[in-house]
Motif scaffolding. Structure first.
Motif, PDB file in Angstrom:
ATOM      1  N   SER A   7       1.198  -1.167   0.192  1.00  0.00           N
ATOM      2  CA  SER A   7       0.048   0.068   0.088  1.00  0.00           C
ATOM      3  C   SER A   7       0.794   1.646   0.066  1.00  0.00           C
ATOM      4  O   SER A   7       0.672   2.630  -0.816  1.00  0.00           O
ATOM      5  N   CYS A   8       2.149   0.800   0.873  1.00  0.00           N
ATOM      6  CA  CYS A   8       2.268   2.332   1.168  1.00  0.00           C
ATOM      7  C   CYS A   8       3.040   2.916  -0.733  1.00  0.00           C
ATOM      8  O   CYS A   8       3.557   4.204  -0.699  1.00  0.00           O
ATOM      9  N   CYS A   9       4.341   1.713  -1.044  1.00  0.00           N
ATOM     10  CA  CYS A   9       4.313   1.392  -2.169  1.00  0.00           C
ATOM     11  C   CYS A   9       3.582   2.527  -3.504  1.00  0.00           C
ATOM     12  O   CYS A   9       3.900   2.871  -4.315  1.00  0.00           O
ATOM     13  N   SER A  10       2.684   1.551  -3.773  1.00  0.00           N
ATOM     14  CA  SER A  10       1.105   1.963  -5.101  1.00  0.00           C
ATOM     15  C   SER A  10       1.229   3.424  -4.417  1.00  0.00           C
ATOM     16  O   SER A  10       0.851   4.238  -5.143  1.00  0.00           O
ATOM     17  N   LEU A  11       0.798   3.760  -2.806  1.00  0.00           N
ATOM     18  CA  LEU A  11       0.335   5.284  -2.508  1.00  0.00           C
ATOM     19  C   LEU A  11       1.461   6.120  -3.219  1.00  0.00           C
ATOM     20  O   LEU A  11       1.237   7.472  -3.779  1.00  0.00           O
ATOM     21  N   ALA A  12       2.902   5.583  -3.148  1.00  0.00           N
ATOM     22  CA  ALA A  12       4.214   6.838  -3.329  1.00  0.00           C
ATOM     23  C   ALA A  12       3.819   6.594  -4.762  1.00  0.00           C
ATOM     24  O   ALA A  12       4.096   7.597  -5.430  1.00  0.00           O
ATOM     25  N   LEU A  13       3.432   5.430  -5.267  1.00  0.00           N
ATOM     26  CA  LEU A  13       3.744   6.007  -7.212  1.00  0.00           C
ATOM     27  C   LEU A  13       2.236   7.249  -7.467  1.00  0.00           C
ATOM     28  O   LEU A  13       2.616   7.853  -8.321  1.00  0.00           O
ATOM     29  N   VAL A  14       1.325   6.602  -6.856  1.00  0.00           N
ATOM     30  CA  VAL A  14       0.407   7.190  -7.735  1.00  0.00           C
ATOM     31  C   VAL A  14       0.529   8.971  -7.180  1.00  0.00           C
ATOM     32  O   VAL A  14       0.785   9.735  -7.998  1.00  0.00           O
ATOM     33  N   THR A  15       1.536   9.358  -5.876  1.00  0.00           N
ATOM     34  CA  THR A  15       1.927  11.013  -5.307  1.00  0.00           C
ATOM     35  C   THR A  15       2.846  10.927  -6.905  1.00  0.00           C
ATOM     36  O   THR A  15       2.616  12.150  -7.895  1.00  0.00           O
ATOM     37  N   LEU A  16       3.496  10.174  -7.469  1.00  0.00           N
ATOM     38  CA  LEU A  16       4.904  10.768  -8.396  1.00  0.00           C
ATOM     39  C   LEU A  16       3.800  10.991  -9.838  1.00  0.00           C
ATOM     40  O   LEU A  16       4.067  11.730 -10.506  1.00  0.00           O
ATOM     41  N   VAL A  17       3.065   9.822 -10.129  1.00  0.00           N
ATOM     42  CA  VAL A  17       2.390   9.829 -10.953  1.00  0.00           C
ATOM     43  C   VAL A  17       1.304  11.307 -11.230  1.00  0.00           C
ATOM     44  O   VAL A  17       1.637  11.967 -11.756  1.00  0.00           O
ATOM     45  N   HIS A  49       0.684  -6.009  -6.348  1.00  0.00           N
ATOM     46  CA  HIS A  49      -0.553  -6.918  -5.681  1.00  0.00           C
ATOM     47  C   HIS A  49      -1.816  -6.123  -6.752  1.00  0.00           C
ATOM     48  O   HIS A  49      -1.167  -5.322  -6.798  1.00  0.00           O
ATOM     49  N   SER A  50      -2.833  -6.498  -6.446  1.00  0.00           N
ATOM     50  CA  SER A  50      -3.788  -5.956  -6.958  1.00  0.00           C
ATOM     51  C   SER A  50      -3.885  -4.451  -6.578  1.00  0.00           C
ATOM     52  O   SER A  50      -4.689  -3.704  -7.300  1.00  0.00           O
ATOM     53  N   LEU A  51      -4.171  -3.882  -5.469  1.00  0.00           N
ATOM     54  CA  LEU A  51      -4.625  -2.405  -5.007  1.00  0.00           C
ATOM     55  C   LEU A  51      -3.076  -1.813  -5.144  1.00  0.00           C
ATOM     56  O   LEU A  51      -3.707  -0.226  -5.499  1.00  0.00           O
ATOM     57  N   PHE A  52      -2.114  -2.583  -5.994  1.00  0.00           N
ATOM     58  CA  PHE A  52      -1.260  -1.381  -6.678  1.00  0.00           C
ATOM     59  C   PHE A  52      -2.093  -0.965  -8.129  1.00  0.00           C
ATOM     60  O   PHE A  52      -2.155   0.549  -8.824  1.00  0.00           O
ATOM     61  N   PHE A  53      -2.828  -1.165  -8.090  1.00  0.00           N
ATOM     62  CA  PHE A  53      -4.225  -0.726  -9.457  1.00  0.00           C
ATOM     63  C   PHE A  53      -5.596  -0.475  -8.678  1.00  0.00           C
ATOM     64  O   PHE A  53      -5.830   0.680  -9.287  1.00  0.00           O
ATOM     65  N   GLY A  54      -5.813  -1.022  -8.293  1.00  0.00           N
ATOM     66  CA  GLY A  54      -7.110  -0.609  -7.387  1.00  0.00           C
ATOM     67  C   GLY A  54      -6.662   1.126  -6.998  1.00  0.00           C
ATOM     68  O   GLY A  54      -7.482   1.962  -6.707  1.00  0.00           O
ATOM     69  N   ASP A  55      -5.626   1.574  -5.932  1.00  0.00           N
ATOM     70  CA  ASP A  55      -5.164   2.739  -5.778  1.00  0.00           C
ATOM     71  C   ASP A  55      -5.727   3.740  -6.440  1.00  0.00           C
ATOM     72  O   ASP A  55      -6.105   5.013  -6.844  1.00  0.00           O
ATOM     73  N   LEU A  56      -5.019   3.328  -7.770  1.00  0.00           N
ATOM     74  CA  LEU A  56      -5.137   4.048  -8.749  1.00  0.00           C
ATOM     75  C   LEU A  56      -6.574   4.382  -9.739  1.00  0.00           C
ATOM     76  O   LEU A  56      -6.929   5.867  -9.957  1.00  0.00           O
ATOM     77  N   ILE A  57      -7.557   3.505  -9.477  1.00  0.00           N
ATOM     78  CA  ILE A  57      -8.428   3.785  -9.868  1.00  0.00           C
ATOM     79  C   ILE A  57     -10.037   3.952  -8.832  1.00  0.00           C
ATOM     80  O   ILE A  57     -10.130   5.566  -9.679  1.00  0.00           O
ATOM     81  N   GLN A  58      -9.261   3.944  -7.677  1.00  0.00           N
ATOM     82  CA  GLN A  58      -9.918   5.410  -6.660  1.00  0.00           C
ATOM     83  C   GLN A  58      -9.144   6.493  -6.806  1.00  0.00           C
ATOM     84  O   GLN A  58     -10.850   7.812  -6.250  1.00  0.00           O
ATOM     85  N   ARG A  59      -8.346   6.919  -6.318  1.00  0.00           N
ATOM     86  CA  ARG A  59      -7.729   8.065  -6.776  1.00  0.00           C
ATOM     87  C   ARG A  59      -7.347   9.326  -7.745  1.00  0.00           C
ATOM     88  O   ARG A  59      -7.072   9.965  -7.742  1.00  0.00           O
ATOM     89  N   MET A  60      -7.179   8.029  -9.087  1.00  0.00           N
ATOM     90  CA  MET A  60      -7.280   9.263 -10.038  1.00  0.00           C
ATOM     91  C   MET A  60      -8.126   8.137 -11.196  1.00  0.00           C
ATOM     92  O   MET A  60      -7.370   6.967 -12.165  1.00  0.00           O
ATOM     93  N   PRO A  61      -9.465   7.811 -10.881  1.00  0.00           N
ATOM     94  CA  PRO A  61     -10.245   7.426 -11.580  1.00  0.00           C
ATOM     95  C   PRO A  61     -10.185   7.817 -13.499  1.00  0.00           C
ATOM     96  O   PRO A  61     -10.288   6.966 -14.356  1.00  0.00           O
ATOM     97  N   SER A  62     -10.340   8.733 -13.728  1.00  0.00           N
ATOM     98  CA  SER A  62      -9.705   9.639 -14.937  1.00  0.00           C
ATOM     99  C   SER A  62      -8.799   8.815 -15.847  1.00  0.00           C
ATOM    100  O   SER A  62      -8.237   8.391 -17.071  1.00  0.00           O
ATOM    101  N   LEU A  63      -7.322   9.472 -15.030  1.00  0.00           N
ATOM    102  CA  LEU A  63      -6.249   8.076 -16.181  1.00  0.00           C
ATOM    103  C   LEU A  63      -6.365   6.625 -15.686  1.00  0.00           C
ATOM    104  O   LEU A  63      -6.255   5.750 -16.664  1.00  0.00           O
TER     105      LEU A  63
END
Length: 227
Positions: A7-17, A49-63
């Motif tokens: 989760s930490c890695c996933s959110l870090a990537l979303v922040t960078l994106v 992990h699937s949350l890698f994609f779930g976090d992007l869908i939740q936080r940046m649905p357009s992307l």
């Protein structure tokens, strides 16, 4: 990695994106996520992990709508295990669950067109999942049915399907109905069948004409109009 680390890695990537200008037009971001979906869905030894994609869908649905629909559709069809296929269905459902008509500020034109251009393929892969022998267990079949419910709600609100697509879907739903004894999921199947019967139908040519043009097609048409 445990779930907290993932989760930490996933959110870090979303922040960078989020920091990338015009990120929906960035081919590198699209490739990173597309390759990640491929690795996650086809490799037993994957660390993704699937949350890698779930976090992007939740936080940046357009992307997510721009870059995840195609690889997740492929993962639903050819995932390495029933678990991966079901997780892919859940992720696709999460993308189409967003009401683009009431979340205008969150969805770009490109995101809306990506959803619209892909919905027919998504319906097809969900339809195939209903008759997929690897998803015959009740818990797997139920995920496919829930995915159909979400995508059909999108279809009902935005884009019609062809008679062939709806007839095929209705046939598979009726086949599933014969294997169910009762309960909430049987009621869901009955509701889905009624929904399919009530949806407007178009012929294949009409659907093709109504489909939004891809970016490549729009650029080609614009170039030709200048000649």
């Amino acid at each position: 990695l445990n779930s907290a680390q993932c989760s930490c890695c996933s959110l870090a990537l979303v922040t960078l994106v989020r920091c990338i200008p015009d990120v929906e037009d960035c081919d590198d971001v699209k490739k990173i996520y597309s390759d990640a979906v491929s690795n996650w869905s086809t490799q037993k030894s994957t660390k993704i992990h699937s949350l890698f994609f779930g976090d992007l869908i939740q936080r940046m649905p357009s992307l997510a709508s721009c870059i995840l629909i195609e690889p997740l559709t492929e993962a639903t069809r050819n995932g390495i295990s029933p678990y991966i296929k079901c997780e892919s269905i859940k992720l696709l459902s999460a993308i189409y669950k967003h009401d683009v008509s009431s979340e205008e500020e969150h969805f770009s034109v490109a995101a809306k067109k990506s959803q619209a251009n892909s919905f027919s393929k998504v319906v097809a892969v969900l339809n195939d999942s209903l008759s997929d022998s690897s998803l015959s267990k009740a818990k797997h079949r139920d995920e496919a049915l829930q995915g159909c419910k979400t995508v059909l709600n999108y279809v009902k609100a935005h884009h019609p399907l062809t008679s062939e697509e709806l007839t095929s879907l209705e046939t598979n739903l009726k086949e599933i109905l014969t294997t169910m004894k009762g309960g909430g999921m049987k009621q869901l199947v009955l509701k889905l069948i009624d929904t399919v019967k009530g949806l407007p139908r178009v012929d294949g040519q009409e659907a093709k004409q109504k489909a939004p043009k891809s970016t490549k097609e729009r650029k080609k048409r614009k170039k030709n109009s200048k000649k």
